[in-house]
Design a protein around this motif. Structure first.
Motif, PDB file in Angstrom:
ATOM      1  N   ASN A 178      94.722  42.684  27.903  1.00  0.00           N
ATOM      2  CA  ASN A 178      95.531  42.890  27.022  1.00  0.00           C
ATOM      3  C   ASN A 178      95.156  42.406  25.593  1.00  0.00           C
ATOM      4  N   SER A 179      93.667  42.766  25.185  1.00  0.00           N
ATOM      5  CA  SER A 179      93.198  42.518  23.889  1.00  0.00           C
ATOM      6  C   SER A 179      93.275  43.777  23.201  1.00  0.00           C
ATOM      7  N   PRO A 180      93.607  43.565  21.805  1.00  0.00           N
ATOM      8  CA  PRO A 180      94.057  44.810  20.891  1.00  0.00           C
ATOM      9  C   PRO A 180      92.658  45.446  20.524  1.00  0.00           C
ATOM     10  N   ALA A 181      92.693  46.622  20.176  1.00  0.00           N
ATOM     11  CA  ALA A 181      91.461  47.369  19.564  1.00  0.00           C
ATOM     12  C   ALA A 181      91.486  47.148  18.067  1.00  0.00           C
ATOM     13  N   THR A 182      90.536  47.031  17.321  1.00  0.00           N
ATOM     14  CA  THR A 182      90.465  46.882  15.867  1.00  0.00           C
ATOM     15  C   THR A 182      89.473  47.855  15.391  1.00  0.00           C
ATOM     16  N   PRO A 183      89.539  48.225  14.047  1.00  0.00           N
ATOM     17  CA  PRO A 183      88.429  49.037  13.495  1.00  0.00           C
ATOM     18  C   PRO A 183      87.073  48.689  13.870  1.00  0.00           C
ATOM     19  N   GLU A 184      86.753  47.208  14.212  1.00  0.00           N
ATOM     20  CA  GLU A 184      85.630  46.452  14.244  1.00  0.00           C
ATOM     21  C   GLU A 184      85.181  46.434  15.742  1.00  0.00           C
ATOM     22  N   THR A 185      86.117  46.955  16.643  1.00  0.00           N
ATOM     23  CA  THR A 185      85.767  46.919  18.156  1.00  0.00           C
ATOM     24  C   THR A 185      84.561  47.842  18.346  1.00  0.00           C
ATOM     25  N   LEU A 186      83.541  47.658  19.033  1.00  0.00           N
ATOM     26  CA  LEU A 186      82.493  48.332  19.348  1.00  0.00           C
ATOM     27  C   LEU A 186      82.897  49.190  20.801  1.00  0.00           C
ATOM     28  N   PHE A 187      82.336  50.429  20.532  1.00  0.00           N
ATOM     29  CA  PHE A 187      82.696  51.286  21.503  1.00  0.00           C
ATOM     30  C   PHE A 187      81.286  51.885  21.932  1.00  0.00           C
ATOM     31  N   GLN A 188      81.136  52.337  23.222  1.00  0.00           N
ATOM     32  CA  GLN A 188      79.958  53.197  23.584  1.00  0.00           C
ATOM     33  C   GLN A 188      79.857  54.415  23.033  1.00  0.00           C
ATOM     34  N   ALA A 189      78.910  54.718  22.146  1.00  0.00           N
ATOM     35  CA  ALA A 189      78.996  56.131  21.340  1.00  0.00           C
ATOM     36  C   ALA A 189      78.543  57.262  22.579  1.00  0.00           C
ATOM     37  N   ALA A 190      77.947  56.773  23.422  1.00  0.00           N
ATOM     38  CA  ALA A 190      77.364  57.888  24.589  1.00  0.00           C
ATOM     39  C   ALA A 190      76.483  58.718  23.707  1.00  0.00           C
ATOM     40  N   SER A 191      76.608  60.091  23.994  1.00  0.00           N
ATOM     41  CA  SER A 191      75.819  61.087  23.413  1.00  0.00           C
ATOM     42  C   SER A 191      75.880  61.161  21.812  1.00  0.00           C
ATOM     43  N   LEU A 192      76.663  60.511  21.234  1.00  0.00           N
ATOM     44  CA  LEU A 192      76.667  60.379  19.505  1.00  0.00           C
ATOM     45  C   LEU A 192      75.427  59.677  19.221  1.00  0.00           C
ATOM     46  N   SER A 193      74.808  58.926  20.345  1.00  0.00           N
ATOM     47  CA  SER A 193      73.510  58.386  19.962  1.00  0.00           C
ATOM     48  C   SER A 193      72.389  59.437  19.629  1.00  0.00           C
ATOM     49  N   LYS A 194      72.434  60.612  20.145  1.00  0.00           N
ATOM     50  CA  LYS A 194      71.518  61.542  20.064  1.00  0.00           C
ATOM     51  C   LYS A 194      71.119  61.801  18.504  1.00  0.00           C
ATOM     52  N   PRO A 195      71.911  62.276  17.811  1.00  0.00           N
ATOM     53  CA  PRO A 195      71.657  62.626  16.432  1.00  0.00           C
ATOM     54  C   PRO A 195      71.488  61.501  15.388  1.00  0.00           C
ATOM     55  N   VAL A 196      71.848  60.084  15.955  1.00  0.00           N
ATOM     56  CA  VAL A 196      71.317  58.777  15.296  1.00  0.00           C
ATOM     57  C   VAL A 196      69.888  58.695  15.439  1.00  0.00           C
ATOM     58  N   ALA A 197      69.416  58.931  16.947  1.00  0.00           N
ATOM     59  CA  ALA A 197      68.258  58.771  17.100  1.00  0.00           C
ATOM     60  C   ALA A 197      67.339  59.807  16.526  1.00  0.00           C
ATOM     61  N   ALA A 198      67.965  60.817  16.412  1.00  0.00           N
ATOM     62  CA  ALA A 198      67.051  62.217  15.802  1.00  0.00           C
ATOM     63  C   ALA A 198      66.798  61.780  14.253  1.00  0.00           C
ATOM     64  N   MET A 199      67.784  61.075  13.428  1.00  0.00           N
ATOM     65  CA  MET A 199      67.463  60.891  12.107  1.00  0.00           C
ATOM     66  C   MET A 199      66.333  59.639  12.218  1.00  0.00           C
ATOM     67  N   ALA A 200      66.092  58.992  13.111  1.00  0.00           N
ATOM     68  CA  ALA A 200      64.656  58.109  13.059  1.00  0.00           C
ATOM     69  C   ALA A 200      63.635  58.859  13.452  1.00  0.00           C
ATOM     70  N   ALA A 201      63.888  59.718  14.500  1.00  0.00           N
ATOM     71  CA  ALA A 201      62.506  60.675  14.708  1.00  0.00           C
ATOM     72  C   ALA A 201      62.019  61.289  13.543  1.00  0.00           C
ATOM     73  N   LEU A 202      63.253  62.178  12.704  1.00  0.00           N
ATOM     74  CA  LEU A 202      62.483  62.774  11.528  1.00  0.00           C
ATOM     75  C   LEU A 202      62.188  61.895  10.570  1.00  0.00           C
ATOM     76  N   LYS A 203      62.536  60.834  10.509  1.00  0.00           N
ATOM     77  CA  LYS A 203      61.881  59.858   9.309  1.00  0.00           C
ATOM     78  C   LYS A 203      60.518  59.506   9.622  1.00  0.00           C
ATOM     79  N   LEU A 204      60.147  59.614  11.086  1.00  0.00           N
ATOM     80  CA  LEU A 204      58.894  59.150  11.514  1.00  0.00           C
ATOM     81  C   LEU A 204      57.805  60.591  11.284  1.00  0.00           C
ATOM     82  N   VAL A 205      58.662  61.591  11.263  1.00  0.00           N
ATOM     83  CA  VAL A 205      57.794  62.902  10.963  1.00  0.00           C
ATOM     84  C   VAL A 205      57.608  62.830   9.374  1.00  0.00           C
ATOM     85  N   GLU A 206      58.513  62.636   8.528  1.00  0.00           N
ATOM     86  CA  GLU A 206      58.261  62.577   7.281  1.00  0.00           C
ATOM     87  C   GLU A 206      57.360  61.405   6.863  1.00  0.00           C
TER      88      GLU A 206
END
Length: 471
Positions: A81-109
Motif C-alpha cells: 500500500n505504498s503510494p507512487a510519487t513522481p520520484e518512484t523508479l519504474f522499469q523503462a523496459a524497451s525505452l532503454s533502447k533509445p537511451v542506449a542508442a544516444m550513448a552509442a552515437l556519442k561513441l561514434v562521434e
C-alpha cells in the motif's frame, strides 16, 4: 463511464492552464481509437486504473522545452500500500533502447565506434557467428540500432530475483532463458525488432570502452543530463529498493520478488522516472537544434531520420516524421513516450502492470488532445463481419518463434479472443478488418493470420511476434 463523441470532446477543450488540462486528463481518458458505428467511451484515470488492474501510473509532460508538470497516481506497491510519487523508479523496459542508442552515437562521434563497420571487428571474446545471411552484408552498428540486422530474439522475459542471472556473454550464447543471438535474415534487407541486436550493441560498447555498461551509461548520458533518478545497474542495488515500484501481473498479482532482473541492459535494463526521461528527450530536441550537450546537430538529425519501418537510430519516428518515441514492456511494467522533434513538447507515461500498456498509450493520446498537439488525432477503425466458420478456422494454439509460450486463439460466444499461454493473461477480443487482418479491441495491436487452404498456419502480432500453429 461517460459516452461522448470526439468532436464534442474537442469542443470542450478550452483549457488555459496546466491545472485545467491535468483535471481534464484525470477525468476523461480517451480510448486509443474509435470503432466506426460505436459510441466513443471515456473514463476517468482512476476508473481505468481500477478496471485494468494498474496499481500505479506516473506522468511527466514537457511544453516549450521545459518540464511543465509531473504527477503520480495510485500505488508503487499494491501489497505494501505504498503510494507512487513522481520520484518512484519504474522499469523503462524497451525505452532503454533509445537511451542506449544516444550513448552509442556519442561513441561514434568520439571516433570510438563506426556506424557502418562490421561489429565483429569491435567485439572481444565473442563474435556474432557468420552464416549464409552474412556472406555478403555484415551486421553493423547502424543495422543493430535500426532493427535491420536480421538478428533474432525480439524481447527478454528477465529473471526472477531468486534465479541465477546470466552474464551478457551467456545471454548472447543462449545460455540464459532465450535463444542464442544469431542472424536469421539478410542484414539490411528487412526490418525485424530485436532486443538480441541491442544486446550485441551492449557488448560492443563495453568492449571498446573497457567499462561496465551501467558506468558507461552514467558517464555518457545519465550524469550529463542530470538524470539522477536513473540507473542501468542490474540487479537494482539495495540503495534504490525503497524508491522502486513493484511490478504487477495483468490480474493484479505482484511479480515474484517485486521485479525481474535484466542482464540485457541496453535492451531492457533502465530504471528511471518520467521526469528523467523528459530530460532525455529534451536533449534530443535541443541537439537537433544544435544546442545539445551530448550529440552534435548532424548526429541528432541522423538519429531522427526515419528508415525502414519508420525506425531511426534508436527511437521510432512517428506522426509523419514529426515525432519520435518508444514503448516498453518488461515483466510487470509498461511505458510509453512521445516527443515532437520541433517545439520542445512531449510526454512520458510509466505504469507498474502488465496491463498498463493500453492505459499508457491512451493517456498520451489524452494529453495530446488536452494540449492540442497535431498529428495525434484519434483513429477510427472499420470492422468486417465474418462467417462463424471463418472465425473457427483461426482458433488454435500458435507456438511463438522467439519467445517461450504460445498464443491461444479461441472462438466462444460469437467472439474471437487471444490469450498468451503460460502467463495467466486475460483473453482479449480481436476484431476483423478483413479475412486475415485483425486488431485487439482494447489497444488496436494488429494481428495477421496466414491461411493455407482456408486454415490458419501462422500468426503475426504487432508485425514482430511470430507464432506457428501447433499440430
Amino acid at each position: 463511464m461517460k459516452r461522448v463523441f470526439f468532436v464534442l470532446l474537442l469542443a470542450l477543450v478550452a483549457c488555459t492552464t496546466d491545472n485545467d488540462r491535468i483535471g481534464q486528463i484525470e477525468s476523461a481518458i480517451l480510448p486509443r481509437f474509435a470503432i466506426e458505428g460505436e459510441a466513443l467511451e471515456t473514463s476517468s484515470l482512476a476508473e481505468r486504473m481500477k478496471a485494468e488492474n494498474v496499481p500505479g501510473i506516473t506522468i511527466a509532460v514537457a511544453i516549450d522545452g521545459k518540464l511543465a508538470w509531473a504527477r503520480a497516481y495510485g500505488l508503487a506497491d499494491k501489497d505494501k500500500n505504498s503510494p507512487a510519487t513522481p520520484e518512484t523508479l519504474f522499469q523503462a523496459a524497451s525505452l532503454s533502447k533509445p537511451v542506449a542508442a544516444m550513448a552509442a552515437l556519442k561513441l561514434v562521434e568520439d571516433g570510438v565506434l563506426d556506424l557502418d563497420t562490421n561489429v565483429n571487428k569491435d567485439l572481444k571474446g565473442w563474435k556474432l557467428p557468420e552464416n549464409a545471411f552474412t556472406a555478403e552484408r555484415k551486421v553493423t552498428l547502424r543495422s543493430l540500432l535500426t532493427h535491420t540486422a536480421g538478428t533474432n530474439v525480439s524481447g527478454f522475459p528477465g529473471y526472477a530475483q531468486s534465479e541465477t542471472v546470466p552474464t551478457t556473454l551467456e545471454v548472447l550464447k543462449g545460455e540464459g532463458n532465450t535463444d542464442a543471438i544469431r542472424v536469421m535474415e539478410n542484414p539490411g534487407e528487412g526490418w525485424r525488432y530485436s532486443g538480441g541486436g541491442y544486446t550485441i550493441l551492449q557488448k560492443v560498447m563495453t568492449d571498446v570502452t573497457d567499462k561496465s555498461f551501467p558506468v558507461l551509461m552514467k558517464e555518457t548520458v545519465l550524469a550529463p543530463l542530470g538524470m539522477s533518478d536513473s540507473t542501468f545497474e542490474q540487479p537494482l542495488p539495495e540503495r534504490f529498493h525503497a524508491q522502486a515500484a513493484a511490478g504487477h501481473r495483468a490480474r493484479g498479482m505482484r511479480v515474484e520478488g517485486d521485479w525481474h532482473v535484466y542482464p540485457e541492459m541496453a535492451a531492457a535494463g533502465l530504471w528511471t522516472t518520467p521526469t528523467d526521461l523528459v530530460k532525455f528527450f529534451l536533449e534530443i530536441q535541443e541537439s537537433s537544434r544544435g544546442e545539445g550537450k551530448i550529440l552534435s546537430q548532424s548526429m541528432a538529425r541522423e538519429m531522427l531520420e526515419p528508415g525502414m519501418n519508420n525506425w531511426g537510430l534508436g527511437p521510432v519516428i512517428q506522426g509523419d516524421g514529426k515525432r519520435f518515441g518508444h514503448g516498453g514492456s518488461n515483466a510487470g511494467f509498461r511505458s510509453q513516450f512521445t516527443a515532437f522533434i520541433d517545439g520542445g513538447s512531449g510526454a512520458v507515461v510509466m505504469t507498474n502492470s502488465d496491463s498498463g500498456g493500453r492505459l499508457a498509450f491512451d493517456t498520451l493520446l489524452t494529453i495530446a488532445n488536452a494540449y492540442g498537439w497535431a498529428e495525434m488525432e484519434l483513429e477510427t477503425k472499420r470492422t468486417k463481419a465474418l462467417e462463424p466458420a471463418q472465425y473457427e478456422a483461426l482458433a488454435g494454439i500458435y507456438e511463438l518463434e522467439d519467445l517461450d509460450g504460445a498464443i491461444i486463439i479461441s472462438y466462444v460466444d460469437g467472439k474471437l479472443r487471444a490469450a498468451r499461454g503460460g502467463l495467466s493473461s486475460v483473453p482479449r477480443e480481436i476484431l476483423a478488418e478483413s479475412e486475415t487482418k485483425f486488431f485487439y479491441r482494447d489497444d488496436g495491436t494488429p494481428v495477421e493470420f496466414v491461411l493455407e487452404n482456408g486454415e490458419a498456419t501462422s500468426i503475426l502480432i504487432r508485425g514482430t511476434i511470430r507464432g506457428h500453429r501447433a499440430e
